[in-house]
Design an enzyme around this catalytic site. Structure first.
Site, PDB file in Angstrom:
ATOM      1  N   TYR A 159       0.790  -0.600   4.069  1.00 12.61           N
ATOM      2  CA  TYR A 159       1.811   0.409   3.768  1.00 12.61           C
ATOM      3  C   TYR A 159       1.217   1.815   3.813  1.00 12.61           C
ATOM      4  O   TYR A 159       1.760   2.722   4.451  1.00 12.61           O
ATOM      5  CB  TYR A 159       2.424   0.135   2.401  1.00 12.61           C
ATOM      6  CG  TYR A 159       3.478   1.144   1.990  1.00 12.61           C
ATOM      7  CD1 TYR A 159       4.763   1.094   2.516  1.00 12.61           C
ATOM      8  CD2 TYR A 159       3.180   2.154   1.073  1.00 12.61           C
ATOM      9  CE1 TYR A 159       5.719   2.017   2.152  1.00 12.61           C
ATOM     10  CE2 TYR A 159       4.126   3.081   0.694  1.00 12.61           C
ATOM     11  CZ  TYR A 159       5.404   3.009   1.240  1.00 12.61           C
ATOM     12  OH  TYR A 159       6.352   3.944   0.871  1.00 12.61           O
ATOM     13  N   SER A 215       5.248   9.048   2.733  1.00  9.60           N
ATOM     14  CA  SER A 215       4.981   8.825   1.316  1.00  9.60           C
ATOM     15  C   SER A 215       3.780   9.672   0.923  1.00  9.60           C
ATOM     16  O   SER A 215       2.961  10.035   1.775  1.00  9.60           O
ATOM     17  CB  SER A 215       4.681   7.344   1.070  1.00  9.60           C
ATOM     18  OG  SER A 215       4.090   7.141  -0.195  1.00  9.60           O
TER      19      SER A 215
END
Length: 269
Positions: free
Chosen positions: A156, A143
Site C-alpha cells: 500500500y 496518502s
C-alpha cells in the site's frame, strides 16, 4: 497553470471509488460547484442511490477497476452517454494488512491493479483528449504514507508512493497544455476504509493521535480547492503536513522501527 474547467452541458468529472468515503464526498463537491459527475465503483446499488441525490447531474458506471477489460471500456461507455471527461479523479483504492511473508498473493496483486495500474490506465486513456482540447484536470488520491515506507502495509505504501511520483512527473509534462494534475495525500480519515484491510477506525484511533484524523468531506473540499488553485501536492490538515515532512526527511533507521512498532499490522507476523 490551468485550473478546473468551468461546468458545461456535456463535460463531466469522472470519479472512481465514488460509492463511499472520500470519493463520495469528492463527487458531492463537484456537483455543488455545478459540474456533472460520472460515478464509477463496483457497488452498482450504492452508486444508483448516490446518483439519485444529484438529480440529472450524475451518471453511473459500475466497474471493477481490478479488471483491465472493464477499465478499457470506460471511455466508450462515457462517450455513449454523450459526455466528455474534463476532470478525472482516480480515487479508488484497496489496502492490505500484514507482513509480506504472510499476505495473500492474490490480494496483493489486486491492490496493484486498483491502486497502481488503474491510475496509469485511466490517465493514459483520458489525458490525450484533454490535451487535444487544451483543457482538463486530473486529481489522483494517494496518502501521507506515500512519503515513506509503511511496514505491515508495504504494498500500500509503495503504491501510494508511485501515485505521488507519477502525478508530479505527469504534471510537469502537462505544463503549457491547459491541463493540470494534482495529488492529494490524506492522513487518517474516518471512512471505514481501514476496516476492509483489517484495521477498524476505533483500533487505529488508539494508535494515531486524534489531531491527525480528518473527516472525508473536509478532505474532499480541500482536494478540489487545491486542484482548482493549481496546487501540485495537497496534504489536508497542518498536523498531516508536518507528518508528511517528517516522513520524507527522517532517517530511515529511526523512522522504520518507529512505524513498525506503532502499526496495528505488527501483530500479523
Amino acid at each position: 497553470m490551468a485550473t478546473l474547467p468551468d461546468p458545461s452541458a456535456t463535460g463531466a468529472a469522472l470519479i472512481t471509488g465514488a460509492s463511499s468515503g472520500i470519493g463520495e464526498h469528492i463527487a458531492r463537491e463537484f456537483v455543488r460547484r455545478g459540474h456533472r459527475v460520472v460515478l464509477v465503483a463496483r457497488r452498482a446499488d450504492r452508486l444508483a442511490e448516490l446518483a439519485g441525490t444529484f438529480g440529472d447531474r450524475a451518471r453511473v458506471l459500475p466497474a471493477d477497476l481490478s479488471n483491465p477489460s472493464e477499465r478499457a471500456a470506460l471511455p466508450d461507455r462515457v462517450a455513449e452517454m454523450g459526455l466528455t471527461v474534463e476532470v478525472l479523479v482516480n480515487n479508488a483504492g484497496v489496502a492490505n494488512l500484514g507482513s509480506v511473508a504472510r499476505v495473500d498473493v492474490d490480494a496483493e496483486l489486486r491492490l496493484i491493479e486498483v491502486d497502481v495500474a488503474a491510475v496509469v490506465d485511466l490517465c493514459t486513456r483520458f489525458l490525450p483528449a484533454m490535451v487535444a482540447r487544451g483543457r482538463g484536470a486530473v486529481l489522483n488520491v494517494a496518502s501521507v504514507g506515500a512519503f515513506g515506507p509503511v511496514p505491515w502495509q508495504a504494498s500500500y505504501g509503495a503504491a501510494k508512493a508511485f501515485v505521488l511520483s507519477y502525478t508530479e512527473a505527469m504534471r510537469e509534462e502537462l505544463r503549457g497544455t491547459g491541463v493540470t494534475a494534482a495529488v492529494v495525500c490524506p492522513g487518517p480519515v474516518r471512512t471505514g476504509f481501514g476496516a476492509a484491510a483489517g484495521i477498524p477506525d476505533e483500533d487505529a484511533e488508539k494508535l494515531l493521535p486524534s489531531f491527525l484524523w480528518e473527516q472525508p468531506e473536509t478532505v474532499a473540499r480541500t482536494a478540489v480547492d487545491g486542484l482548482d488553485r493549481g496546487r501540485r501536492v495537497i496534504v489536508p490538515g497542518m498536523p498531516n503536513r508536518v507528518a508528511a515532512t517528517l516522513n520524507r526527511l527522517a532517517p530511515r533507521w529511526i523512522l522504520l522501527p518507529m512505524l513498525g512498532r506503532s502499526h496495528p499490522g505488527r501483530t500479523q507476523r
